[in-house]
Design an enzyme around this catalytic site. Structure first.
Site: not given
Length: 336
Positions: A123, A147
């Protein structure tokens, strides 16, 4: 390389949004696929029938070992994990368990089973708040939430595993994924979505009465946050090309941004939705959310140089149209 010469590919999280599109892209290209998904956030119906399916957890090493052995798995595309940024702040241990610790177990199973190739769903959150735009792969990695940190830890594990074992890897750092399969076979179906285009599509179909715009004072042309939106089917195709590249050069690994190199603001996205429907949706201007950068736009020169991948749906109106078509399909199913 024909279908019988190719390794069987295990897709973890293949019942989820991006994973199900990767399964479609693999099956369309003639790859043999087995999906492993615990169906906590995925949907059994989203798995293409050409793929074998096993319900279970990636951290179940006995199960993963059996799948690798029984199916002759030679490559893994790893999508399974938790992906909601605010939730990661509220429940960081969930993210370090589901994204980092579970992947460590999966990697151990892969090494033990002789899997040679591994593609990881990473990501742009690994970059945190970027120092400059567009963002290159060698930009500082300073994630601002669990995250992003959990994904960056996995990237480090992959590098160490590849250095110690006969496995190469591709880490693909996604920017903002949106849209749906043009053939209507899959799309983003989870409830409680936080991605802008999905939220806007839900407003169009009456599941929300407005769209919140978080922050209008960013250092951008119209004051709202700018993001690089990539069509999920283009992203899925990038995974197929990445897998082919790993097989062709089994001692080489890579980390690549997946984006178009073009950003759109929140208001530009909502304008595109309004154009598609000829019926403006209500926008509510709210304060910024903590930690949201002004802009996140990929420098995609590396993926264009490394892979023969070229975007086919690099158009905001196309992305929005596909997302709306899928959302209307879901709404029709809900009322049928």
């Amino acid at each position: 390389m024909n279908g019988n010469d190719r390794p069987v590919v295990m897709v973890t999280g293949g019942a989820g949004y991006i994973g199900s599109h990767a399964v479609l892209a693999l099956a369309d290209a003639g790859w043999r696929v087995v999906v492993l998904d615990n169906l906590i956030t995925g949907f059994r119906w989203a798995v293409d029938p050409r793929a074998a399916f096993v319900e279970g957890a990636i951290e179940d090493m006995a199960l993963v070992g059996r799948i690798i052995a029984d199916h002759g798995v030679g490559a893994i595309l790893h999508f399974a994990g938790s992906v909601v940024v605010p939730e990661s702040v509220a429940d960081p241990l969930k993210y370090y368990r589901n994204n980092t610790a579970a992947t460590r177990s999966l990697l151990e199973s892969a090494v033990a089973g002789g899997v040679r190739h591994f593609i990881f769903s990473s990501t742009a959150a690994t970059y945190g708040i970027p120092e400059s735009i567009p963002i290159r792969e060698d930009a500082p990695k300073a994630p601002i939430n669990p995250y992003g940190a959990s994904k960056l830890m996995t990237e480090r594990m992959l590098a160490d595993v590849a250095a110690a074992h006969p496995m190469n890897y591709g880490a693909l750092r996604y920017f903002n994924v949106a849209g749906a399969d043009p053939g209507g076979r899959s799309g983003q179906s989870t409830t409680g979505a936080t991605h802008l285009i999905k939220v806007a599509a839900e407003a169009v179909t009456g599941q929300r009465d407005h769209v919140a715009v978080f922050g209008t004072d960013y250092a951008t042309p119209d004051g709202t946050g700018v993001r690089d939106y990539i069509h999920v089917s283009d992203l899925a195709d990038a995974h197929v090309h990445a897998l082919e590249a790993l097989i062709a050069a089994p001692t080489e690994s890579f980390t690549l941004n997946c984006g178009y190199g073009r950003g759109y603001s929140v208001l530009e996205v909502l304008d595109a939705v309004d154009r598609a429907t000829n019926h403006p949706i209500e926008r509510r201007m709210l304060p910024r959310r903590p930690g949201d950068p002004d802009a996140l736009v990929a420098d995609n020169a590396a993926i264009l140089a490394r892979l023969p991948w070229r975007p086919k749906r690099d158009d905001l109106d196309v992305i929005v149209a596909d997302a709306l078509r899928w959302q209307r399909h879901l709404a029709d199913l809900a009322t049928a």
